[in-house]
Write a protein that holds these residues in place. Sequence first.
Motif, mmCIF file in Angstrom:
data_model
loop_
_atom_site.group_PDB
_atom_site.id
_atom_site.type_symbol
_atom_site.label_atom_id
_atom_site.label_comp_id
_atom_site.label_asym_id
_atom_site.label_seq_id
_atom_site.Cartn_x
_atom_site.Cartn_y
_atom_site.Cartn_z
ATOM 1 N N ALA A 103 11.125 12.011 1.529
ATOM 2 C CA ALA A 103 9.971 13.066 2.019
ATOM 3 C C ALA A 103 9.320 12.425 3.236
ATOM 4 O O ALA A 103 9.052 13.151 4.199
ATOM 5 N N CYS A 104 9.234 11.189 3.207
ATOM 6 C CA CYS A 104 8.340 10.659 4.380
ATOM 7 C C CYS A 104 9.242 10.756 5.560
ATOM 8 O O CYS A 104 8.773 11.004 6.820
ATOM 9 N N ALA A 105 10.353 10.414 5.550
ATOM 10 C CA ALA A 105 11.068 10.694 6.749
ATOM 11 C C ALA A 105 11.273 11.974 7.219
ATOM 12 O O ALA A 105 11.273 12.397 8.412
ATOM 13 N N GLU A 111 -0.683 12.262 3.240
ATOM 14 C CA GLU A 111 -1.842 11.603 2.726
ATOM 15 C C GLU A 111 -1.702 10.044 2.710
ATOM 16 O O GLU A 111 -2.686 9.365 2.165
ATOM 17 N N CYS A 112 -0.611 9.492 2.890
ATOM 18 C CA CYS A 112 -0.412 8.010 2.982
ATOM 19 C C CYS A 112 -0.998 7.287 4.215
ATOM 20 O O CYS A 112 -0.704 7.769 5.366
ATOM 21 N N PRO A 113 -2.038 6.419 4.123
ATOM 22 C CA PRO A 113 -2.690 5.672 5.253
ATOM 23 C C PRO A 113 -1.653 5.287 6.052
ATOM 24 O O PRO A 113 -2.015 4.860 7.240
ATOM 25 N N VAL A 167 1.610 2.204 10.432
ATOM 26 C CA VAL A 167 2.467 1.086 10.148
ATOM 27 C C VAL A 167 4.060 1.563 9.599
ATOM 28 O O VAL A 167 5.000 0.478 10.046
ATOM 29 N N CYS A 168 3.843 2.426 9.035
ATOM 30 C CA CYS A 168 5.291 2.952 8.563
ATOM 31 C C CYS A 168 5.970 3.956 9.148
ATOM 32 O O CYS A 168 5.756 5.231 9.406
ATOM 33 N N THR A 169 7.084 3.546 9.762
ATOM 34 C CA THR A 169 8.008 4.534 10.616
ATOM 35 C C THR A 169 9.407 4.531 10.183
ATOM 36 O O THR A 169 9.907 3.475 9.435
ATOM 37 N N GLU A 192 0.864 -1.487 0.070
ATOM 38 C CA GLU A 192 -0.004 0.117 -0.056
ATOM 39 C C GLU A 192 0.894 1.206 -0.173
ATOM 40 O O GLU A 192 0.349 2.511 0.066
ATOM 41 N N CYS A 193 2.428 1.147 0.052
ATOM 42 C CA CYS A 193 2.955 2.268 0.042
ATOM 43 C C CYS A 193 2.745 3.087 -1.172
ATOM 44 O O CYS A 193 2.838 2.521 -2.348
ATOM 45 N N ILE A 194 2.678 4.503 -1.245
ATOM 46 C CA ILE A 194 2.462 5.189 -2.374
ATOM 47 C C ILE A 194 3.738 6.302 -2.657
ATOM 48 O O ILE A 194 3.563 7.372 -2.961
HETATM 49 S S1 SF4 Z 1 4.827 6.599 4.731
HETATM 50 FE FE1 SF4 Z 1 5.801 6.698 2.917
HETATM 51 S S2 SF4 Z 1 7.210 5.242 2.715
HETATM 52 FE FE2 SF4 Z 1 5.819 4.659 4.439
HETATM 53 S S3 SF4 Z 1 3.945 3.502 3.283
HETATM 54 FE FE3 SF4 Z 1 3.480 5.669 3.118
HETATM 55 S S4 SF4 Z 1 4.383 6.357 1.232
HETATM 56 FE FE4 SF4 Z 1 5.518 4.341 1.597
#
Ligand code: SF4
Lengths: 370, 90
Positions: free
Chosen positions: A351-353, A327-329, A334-336, A312-314
């Motif tokens: 960008a996520c980090a 905007e990513c669920p 779940v994602c860190t 589901e990673c965008i």
């Molecule tokens: S937060 Fe960023 S790296 Fe993590 S799943 Fe979402 S898009 Fe992917």
Amino acid sequence: MKYSREYRDPKLVHSLADEIRRITTRPWTIMEVCGGQTHAIVRFGLDQLLPKEIELVHGPGCPVCVTDVSLVDQAIELAERDGVVLCTFGDMSRVPGSEKDLLSAKAAGGNVKTVYSPMDALQLANENPDLEVVFFAVGFETTAPTTALTVERARAAGIDNYSLLVAHVLVPPVMEALLESPGNRVQGFLAAGHVCTVTGYRIYEPVASSHGVPVVVTGFEPADILKGVLETVRLLEDGRAEVQNAYSRAVKRDGNPHAWSMVERVFEVCDRSWRGIGTFPGSGLKLRGEYAAYDAGQRFTFHEQHDLKPSECISGLILQGAKKPPECPLFGTVCTPESPLGATMVSSEGACAAYYLHRGVEGTQSVERS
Amino acid sequence: MCLAIPGRILEVHGEGPLDLRGEVEFSGVRREVSLAYVPEAGKGDWVLVHAGFALQTVDEVEAQRTLEELKRLADAGGGLGAFDEGEPGA
Ligand code: SF4
């Protein structure tokens, strides 16, 4: 430090923001291409100093984030092979392959060595003639001269146990691809200053004129970045699709010809797949035929490639500026950074980090102040 | 990862153009870097270093010009707030 502290002077930064506000008459969407700039923008809250008409969207300029899963898998496979040492920049070691990352391969006995410079990998090869030393050559035009020189030196010194697993990517083709994509919103670019240090900014002149977008070469400190935004807004407001240099202490129109000619001697342009985004013609570098002996891709045989599990990673959309991390669920839940699902959460320039570290789980916390 | 850090050359050595190296100081830390791509740089010059290679000599005249331009803008307006030290995106 000289050439950086003075460009963080809050008075300069705020007066640049005021000037941007003064000249802005309508909404503009500007993309910063480079992940180093994304990180500085989020960390210093520069986007929050801008008038609401100006939107900064984050681009694909994180070479670690865009390195294809198949190359990460090949690097892992090499690290697990007897007699091979896989050398890499530290950022790359936690980027997920199809099943694991380099760090977990190392924990399970794989031979992974983190280096600061590709020269360290060459030296390791020189000192250990019984080992095969492979350097995972990730990076943009900025980094390509450093890996090119190691190959040239290996050849000159007769070091034949050194090779590159080449993942180099080139910036202008992906900028053009973004501009040509159906959902494109980008009206102007902040060009990555350190890429231009090597290539010069003349390479953007065709992009600017054929697509009618201004491109402003921009540095990395807060005042540098806002100066880049100011020049871009000026060009947009005036309707001028030109290339300008807002980082003149480091960038010349022709770049560094010594460095670029070494890149051209050792590498040639090839098509390259960008993780999560797609394959773009002419967007990568590979070793020229004369240097095939230094190409790990030809020197070793690899297993069948695995397919990446659907996720589901965008991050692909994030790398194209189509979505922002909150905007990513999965963002922050779940994602860190401790358990990243995509490369944009691993790399310090992803960008996520950047959002997680500087804006918190909600991704909205305001400007960092000391 | 395209970050390039400014440092000052303390010493130049090496044999031949591909081997040109220098001791470069970054905020008190010294490191040996390749000067193969900045053969014109000498002791005392500031260079931008990426992955162990100096990629460009910092143009001090341009640096000064940019700062003066920014200061003129700041003197014309106001400005508040503070930013911390350290490297952006390091
Ligand atoms: S937060 Fe960023 S790296 Fe993590 S799943 Fe979402 S898009 Fe992917």
